[in-house]
Design a protein around this motif. Sequence first.
Motif, mmCIF file in Angstrom:
data_model
loop_
_atom_site.group_PDB
_atom_site.id
_atom_site.type_symbol
_atom_site.label_atom_id
_atom_site.label_comp_id
_atom_site.label_asym_id
_atom_site.label_seq_id
_atom_site.Cartn_x
_atom_site.Cartn_y
_atom_site.Cartn_z
ATOM 1 N N PRO A 291 27.114 -16.514 62.418
ATOM 2 C CA PRO A 291 26.627 -16.453 63.803
ATOM 3 C C PRO A 291 27.401 -17.352 64.782
ATOM 4 N N ASP A 292 27.933 -18.483 64.292
ATOM 5 C CA ASP A 292 28.696 -19.370 65.179
ATOM 6 C C ASP A 292 30.162 -18.963 65.314
ATOM 7 N N GLY A 293 30.566 -17.897 64.617
ATOM 8 C CA GLY A 293 31.940 -17.420 64.682
ATOM 9 C C GLY A 293 32.838 -17.949 63.580
ATOM 10 N N SER A 294 32.321 -18.789 62.714
ATOM 11 C CA SER A 294 33.130 -19.300 61.607
ATOM 12 C C SER A 294 33.242 -18.243 60.510
ATOM 13 N N PRO A 295 34.271 -18.359 59.667
ATOM 14 C CA PRO A 295 34.435 -17.383 58.584
ATOM 15 C C PRO A 295 33.264 -17.443 57.600
ATOM 16 N N SER A 296 32.724 -16.283 57.281
ATOM 17 C CA SER A 296 31.647 -16.191 56.298
ATOM 18 C C SER A 296 32.257 -16.151 54.891
ATOM 19 N N PRO A 297 31.432 -16.231 53.860
ATOM 20 C CA PRO A 297 31.975 -16.077 52.504
ATOM 21 C C PRO A 297 32.728 -14.757 52.320
ATOM 22 N N LEU A 298 32.260 -13.669 52.943
ATOM 23 C CA LEU A 298 32.976 -12.391 52.840
ATOM 24 C C LEU A 298 34.345 -12.461 53.525
ATOM 25 N N THR A 299 34.391 -13.098 54.693
ATOM 26 C CA THR A 299 35.649 -13.259 55.413
ATOM 27 C C THR A 299 36.621 -14.062 54.567
ATOM 28 N N ARG A 300 36.151 -15.158 54.036
ATOM 29 C CA ARG A 300 37.003 -16.031 53.218
ATOM 30 C C ARG A 300 37.512 -15.302 51.981
ATOM 31 N N ARG A 301 36.628 -14.537 51.342
ATOM 32 C CA ARG A 301 37.041 -13.790 50.152
ATOM 33 C C ARG A 301 38.130 -12.775 50.497
ATOM 34 N N ARG A 302 37.957 -12.070 51.624
ATOM 35 C CA ARG A 302 38.942 -11.061 52.033
ATOM 36 C C ARG A 302 40.326 -11.683 52.194
ATOM 37 N N TYR A 303 40.404 -12.795 52.921
ATOM 38 C CA TYR A 303 41.704 -13.410 53.167
ATOM 39 C C TYR A 303 42.260 -14.122 51.935
ATOM 40 N N ARG A 304 41.396 -14.656 51.092
ATOM 41 C CA ARG A 304 41.860 -15.234 49.826
ATOM 42 C C ARG A 304 42.497 -14.145 48.967
ATOM 43 N N ARG A 305 41.906 -12.966 48.983
ATOM 44 C CA ARG A 305 42.464 -11.852 48.199
ATOM 45 C C ARG A 305 43.817 -11.398 48.752
ATOM 46 N N TYR A 306 43.985 -11.407 50.061
ATOM 47 C CA TYR A 306 45.307 -11.102 50.624
ATOM 48 C C TYR A 306 46.329 -12.113 50.134
ATOM 49 N N ALA A 307 45.937 -13.380 50.102
ATOM 50 C CA ALA A 307 46.850 -14.420 49.623
ATOM 51 C C ALA A 307 47.173 -14.207 48.138
ATOM 52 N N GLU A 308 46.160 -13.894 47.353
ATOM 53 C CA GLU A 308 46.378 -13.618 45.929
ATOM 54 C C GLU A 308 47.257 -12.390 45.733
ATOM 55 N N GLY A 309 47.192 -11.454 46.687
ATOM 56 C CA GLY A 309 47.958 -10.212 46.604
ATOM 57 C C GLY A 309 49.428 -10.371 46.944
ATOM 58 N N ARG A 310 49.860 -11.575 47.251
ATOM 59 C CA ARG A 310 51.269 -11.927 47.449
ATOM 60 C C ARG A 310 51.874 -11.341 48.714
ATOM 61 N N GLY B 146 61.020 -16.740 62.999
ATOM 62 C CA GLY B 146 61.147 -18.001 63.723
ATOM 63 C C GLY B 146 61.798 -19.021 62.818
ATOM 64 N N ASN B 147 61.191 -20.194 62.691
ATOM 65 C CA ASN B 147 61.745 -21.218 61.819
ATOM 66 C C ASN B 147 61.064 -21.234 60.447
ATOM 67 N N ARG B 148 60.329 -20.202 60.135
ATOM 68 C CA ARG B 148 59.646 -20.091 58.843
ATOM 69 C C ARG B 148 60.286 -18.971 58.031
ATOM 70 N N GLN B 149 60.003 -18.985 56.733
ATOM 71 C CA GLN B 149 60.502 -17.917 55.884
ATOM 72 C C GLN B 149 59.345 -17.310 55.106
ATOM 73 N N ALA B 150 59.166 -16.006 55.286
ATOM 74 C CA ALA B 150 58.162 -15.278 54.508
ATOM 75 C C ALA B 150 58.800 -14.918 53.170
ATOM 76 N N PRO B 151 58.050 -15.025 52.077
ATOM 77 C CA PRO B 151 58.625 -14.758 50.762
ATOM 78 C C PRO B 151 58.974 -13.286 50.518
ATOM 79 N N ASN B 152 58.401 -12.394 51.331
ATOM 80 C CA ASN B 152 58.703 -10.961 51.231
ATOM 81 C C ASN B 152 58.349 -10.312 52.559
ATOM 82 N N ARG B 153 58.495 -8.994 52.632
ATOM 83 C CA ARG B 153 58.302 -8.288 53.898
ATOM 84 C C ARG B 153 56.992 -7.504 53.955
ATOM 85 N N PHE B 154 56.049 -7.865 53.111
ATOM 86 C CA PHE B 154 54.746 -7.211 53.132
ATOM 87 C C PHE B 154 53.802 -7.998 54.032
ATOM 88 N N CYS B 155 53.041 -7.261 54.850
ATOM 89 C CA CYS B 155 52.148 -7.894 55.823
ATOM 90 C C CYS B 155 50.740 -7.322 55.692
#
Length: 166
Positions: free
Chosen positions: A64-83, A44-53
């Motif tokens: 319980p309310d559907g918000s991200p738990s500490p485990l959820t947050r850690r998982r996605y933070r690690r994806y971000a750290e993984g470039r 679209g109008n964005r640019q991904a820095p690479n082609r890994f998804c």
Amino acid sequence: MEIPAYQPFYIHSLAELRAEIARLDLGIPLDENLTPLAQPVSIGNRQAPNRFCAQPIAGGDAQPDGSPSPLTRRRYRRYAEGRFGLIWLELTAIGSAGKPGLLCLSENTVAAFREMVTEMRAAAVDKPIIVIQLASAETNLIVQAAKLAKEAGFDGVDLQCPREAL
């Protein structure tokens, strides 16, 4: 074509992968040059820095309310750290949490999602595109949820319209 029953990952080299593709008569082309995967790509109008998804399946570890738990947050933070150039957040219900462990975006949880996206962006070396997969059997909620996703800092939404309630 015979596909082996489940077994631990059994392909350890490019030669073994080529042999398995030939054995299954799949005709999948392989290229040893992986440098194109490191190239930026426009989405679209964005640019991904690479082609890994990173496109994970539901972790089942939301609060319980559907918000991200500490485990959820850690998982996605690690994806971000993984470039990863594109990070696709797992199936997220719209409105009130239906099933235990399922992420749910609503007025009550948008702040927690915003915090998680902020953490992901802070952890990322490159600037990934972050997309959330929203699901609702009620199509009139989708526009409202897309606005909440934007408010939370997501770059885009992937809409799922299941036939049954989540």
